[in-house]
Design an enzyme around this catalytic site. Structure first.
Site, PDB file in Angstrom:
ATOM      1  N   GLU A  49      52.489  47.242 179.312  1.00 21.36           N
ATOM      2  CA  GLU A  49      52.461  47.762 180.633  1.00 21.36           C
ATOM      3  C   GLU A  49      51.125  47.240 181.242  1.00 21.36           C
ATOM      4  OE1 GLU A  49      54.755  49.859 182.048  1.00 21.36           O
ATOM      5  OE2 GLU A  49      54.912  50.679 180.281  1.00 21.36           O
ATOM      6  N   HIS A  50      51.643  47.401 182.734  1.00 19.81           N
ATOM      7  CA  HIS A  50      50.792  46.440 183.593  1.00 19.81           C
ATOM      8  C   HIS A  50      50.515  45.168 183.382  1.00 19.81           C
ATOM      9  CE1 HIS A  50      49.831  49.909 186.566  1.00 19.81           C
ATOM     10  NE2 HIS A  50      49.834  50.443 185.516  1.00 19.81           N
ATOM     11  N   GLY A 140      61.231  58.480 191.042  1.00 16.65           N
ATOM     12  CA  GLY A 140      59.725  58.480 190.754  1.00 16.65           C
ATOM     13  C   GLY A 140      59.391  59.114 189.616  1.00 16.65           C
ATOM     14  N   GLY A 142      59.074  56.837 186.890  1.00 18.07           N
ATOM     15  CA  GLY A 142      58.712  55.784 186.219  1.00 18.07           C
ATOM     16  C   GLY A 142      59.864  55.133 185.615  1.00 18.07           C
ATOM     17  N   SER A 146      64.083  52.862 191.768  1.00 15.48           N
ATOM     18  CA  SER A 146      64.094  52.097 192.802  1.00 15.48           C
ATOM     19  C   SER A 146      64.774  50.574 192.581  1.00 15.48           C
ATOM     20  CB  SER A 146      62.710  51.879 193.493  1.00 15.48           C
ATOM     21  OG  SER A 146      61.820  51.204 192.522  1.00 15.48           O
ATOM     22  N   ASP A 190      60.877  45.324 186.353  1.00 21.05           N
ATOM     23  CA  ASP A 190      61.832  46.520 186.501  1.00 21.05           C
ATOM     24  C   ASP A 190      63.351  45.788 187.035  1.00 21.05           C
ATOM     25  OD1 ASP A 190      59.699  48.020 185.924  1.00 21.05           O
ATOM     26  OD2 ASP A 190      59.633  48.936 188.261  1.00 21.05           O
TER      27      ASP A 190
HETATM   28  P1  ADP Z   1      60.923  55.139 190.382  1.00 23.44           P
HETATM   29  O1  ADP Z   1      61.538  53.564 190.494  1.00 23.44           O
HETATM   30  O2  ADP Z   1      59.971  55.035 189.101  1.00 23.44           O
HETATM   31  O3  ADP Z   1      61.993  56.040 190.262  1.00 23.44           O
HETATM   32  P2  ADP Z   1      59.640  54.718 192.826  1.00 23.44           P
HETATM   33  O4  ADP Z   1      58.796  55.726 193.767  1.00 23.44           O
HETATM   34  O5  ADP Z   1      59.564  53.169 192.732  1.00 23.44           O
HETATM   35  O6  ADP Z   1      60.094  55.475 191.535  1.00 23.44           O
HETATM   36  O7  ADP Z   1      61.329  54.791 193.665  1.00 23.44           O
HETATM   37  C1  ADP Z   1      61.915  56.221 194.027  1.00 23.44           C
HETATM   38  C2  ADP Z   1      62.435  55.714 195.180  1.00 23.44           C
HETATM   39  O8  ADP Z   1      63.606  55.174 195.172  1.00 23.44           O
HETATM   40  C3  ADP Z   1      62.845  57.306 195.926  1.00 23.44           C
HETATM   41  O9  ADP Z   1      61.812  57.967 196.530  1.00 23.44           O
HETATM   42  C4  ADP Z   1      63.795  56.845 196.800  1.00 23.44           C
HETATM   43  O10 ADP Z   1      63.001  56.439 198.098  1.00 23.44           O
HETATM   44  C5  ADP Z   1      64.614  55.698 196.172  1.00 23.44           C
HETATM   45  N1  ADP Z   1      65.510  56.109 195.317  1.00 23.44           N
HETATM   46  C6  ADP Z   1      65.774  56.242 194.040  1.00 23.44           C
HETATM   47  N2  ADP Z   1      67.092  56.460 193.793  1.00 23.44           N
HETATM   48  C7  ADP Z   1      67.762  56.720 194.920  1.00 23.44           C
HETATM   49  C8  ADP Z   1      68.988  57.755 195.299  1.00 23.44           C
HETATM   50  N3  ADP Z   1      69.702  58.008 194.120  1.00 23.44           N
HETATM   51  N4  ADP Z   1      69.280  57.853 196.544  1.00 23.44           N
HETATM   52  C9  ADP Z   1      68.418  57.651 197.361  1.00 23.44           C
HETATM   53  N5  ADP Z   1      67.277  57.003 197.387  1.00 23.44           N
HETATM   54  C10 ADP Z   1      66.730  56.680 195.866  1.00 23.44           C
HETATM   55 MG    MG Z   2      60.306  51.929 190.954  1.00 27.15          MG
END
Ligand code: ADP
Ligand code: MG
Length: 398
Positions: A49-50, A140, A142, A146, A190
């Site tokens: 991690e990291h 969000g 983890g 995204s 990722d």
């Molecule tokens: P993680 O990748 O750990 O879930 P991030 O903060 O890196 O957290 O990414 C989350 C962001 O990705 C959300 O706030 C949104 O902007 C985008 N996202 C993820 N899934 C979707 C979805 N199904 N529809 C729209 N946006 C999404």
């Molecule tokens: Mg992410």
């Protein structure tokens, strides 16, 4: 400054990822049948991690929660995106103006960034299309929702335009999109995990050259994921600070990479580093060593060794890298109290999720145990879930 994490609109949390369902939604939203459907999974990281952004080895596993994107070609020059989780009307994107969006459209930056960079790199003529997105990866948490969104976008553009990208080229474009359009200085783990994982396996990934090797997950081992639903506002700034600390420590030690250093090297430089930089470096070097040891233990199905390495990894993230939080610590401690093989926080930290490796026949009991322990300590519900090692992103209908 735009910020991609502002998405207060995640209303539909549960979604049944059936291909037929997303095709139906697409027809309803856009009034025409979809031509392609792609699937991109979330991921957890077993250990390492990291250290992806420090050129270390990491060991992610794709999970069986995923994002689906259904598309149909449309008039050239425009795309329209609709996400069940963003809960608004379709948003139109002019392909000649691929600038980042702000506010409640900032989630689109992951898609816009990938499209802009695909065009810039000359690999694809951008086609016009309508896209319907639905996902059961909590955003969000983890778990790389995204990277799933970026990878799905890259796959869709490739499928519609005939662009021929290797999974590594695709991952690098998606990572750059996250850096430049979402303002998150992430490593490559990722995007490579989402793109390259294989069912039943963890992916040993060398973040220096992006080479990969599969490691089997022993039969009868389950992974329980617990999302704390904690999202620290400081998270992104702190993430950047950790990178800066590591770069500063390397420069003081006149080393190119923590991979070239041992704990003995670090100790001999102790008087040149302040306590914080010393601790950051100790995490980086020790975590790099733990990944190799963990792979050996996994291959030998040495559960005792796996358990102590995961525990050391968590403690190092908590005490030396300082990226854990009480909710993550509780879930890890409760997992060991229950008698798991091993447990640790996974992902960037400051909230997010834990993983607990547990024998399959005890996984359901563990889920209840963690739910109750969390409720008793923090007075709120979480929904731990069992997952299995899944395959990476692919086109599932064309
Ligand atoms: P993680 O990748 O750990 O879930 P991030 O903060 O890196 O957290 O990414 C989350 C962001 O990705 C959300 O706030 C949104 O902007 C985008 N996202 C993820 N899934 C979707 C979805 N199904 N529809 C729209 N946006 C999404
Ligand atoms: Mg992410």
């Amino acid at each position: 400054m735009f910020h991609a994490n502002i998405l207060p609109l995640f209303t539909i949390v549960e979604w049944n990822c059936m291909t037929s369902t997303i095709q139906d939604i697409h027809s309803e939203v856009f009034g025409c049948a979809s031509s392609h459907v792609v699937r991109a999974p979330g991921r957890v990281n077993l250990i390492g991690e990291h250290i992806d952004y420090l050129g270390g080895f990491v060991l992610p596993v794709a999970i069986d929660k995923s994002l689906h994107m259904a598309v149909s070609p449309s008039e050239s020059g425009f795309c329209r995106f609709w996400s069940a989780q963003a809960g608004s009307d379709p948003v139109s994107v002019d392909l000649n103006q691929l600038a980042p969006r702000d506010g409640n459209q900032s989630w689109l930056n992951y898609c816009i960034g990938v499209m802009a960079l695909l065009r810039e790199s000359g690999v694809a003529e951008l086609p016009g299309f309508n896209a319907t997105i639905a996902s059961d990866i909590p955003a969000g948490a983890g778990l790389s929702s995204s990277a799933a969104l970026e990878t799905a976008t890259a796959l869709v553009v490739s499928a519609l335009s005939g662009a021929d990208l290797s999974p590594v080229e695709r991952a690098l474009i998606c990572q750059k999109a996250e850096h430049l359009y979402a303002n998150v200085p992430c490593g490559i783990m990722d995007q490579l995990a989402v793109g390259c994982c294989v069912e039943g396996h963890a992916l040993l990934l060398d973040c220096q050259d992006c080479s990969t090797q599969l490691v089997s997950i022993p039969d009868g081992t389950s992974i329980v994921v617990s999302d704390t639903r904690v999202k620290h506002a400081l998270g992104d700034g702190e993430y950047r600070k950790r990178r800066e600390d590591c770069e500063a420590a390397l420069s003081i030690m006149q080393a190119d990479s923590f991979r070239d250093l041992t704990i003995a090297d670090l100790e001999s430089s102790q008087d040149k580093l302040d306590e914080r930089l010393f601790k950051r470096s100790r995490h980086a070097i020790s975590e790099m060593e733990r990944v190799g040891q963990f792979v050996t233990a996994l291959e030998a199905v040495d559960e005792t060794q796996m358990g102590s390495l995961l525990r050391e990894s968590h403690n190092s993230l908590r005490d030396d890298f300082e990226v854990s939080c009480p909710e993550l610590d509780l879930l890890v401690d409760a997992s060991y109290d229950f008698g798991v093989i091993g447990a640790r926080m996974t992902g960037g930290g400051f909230g997010g999720s834990t993983i607990s490796l547990v024998r399959e026949d005890a996984a359901e009991d563990l889920v209840h145990y963690l739910k109750n322990s969390f409720q008793q300590t923090f007075g709120r519900e979480i929904e731990p879930f069992m997952t299995v090692a899944s395959g990476g992103a692919s086109v599932i209908q064309s």
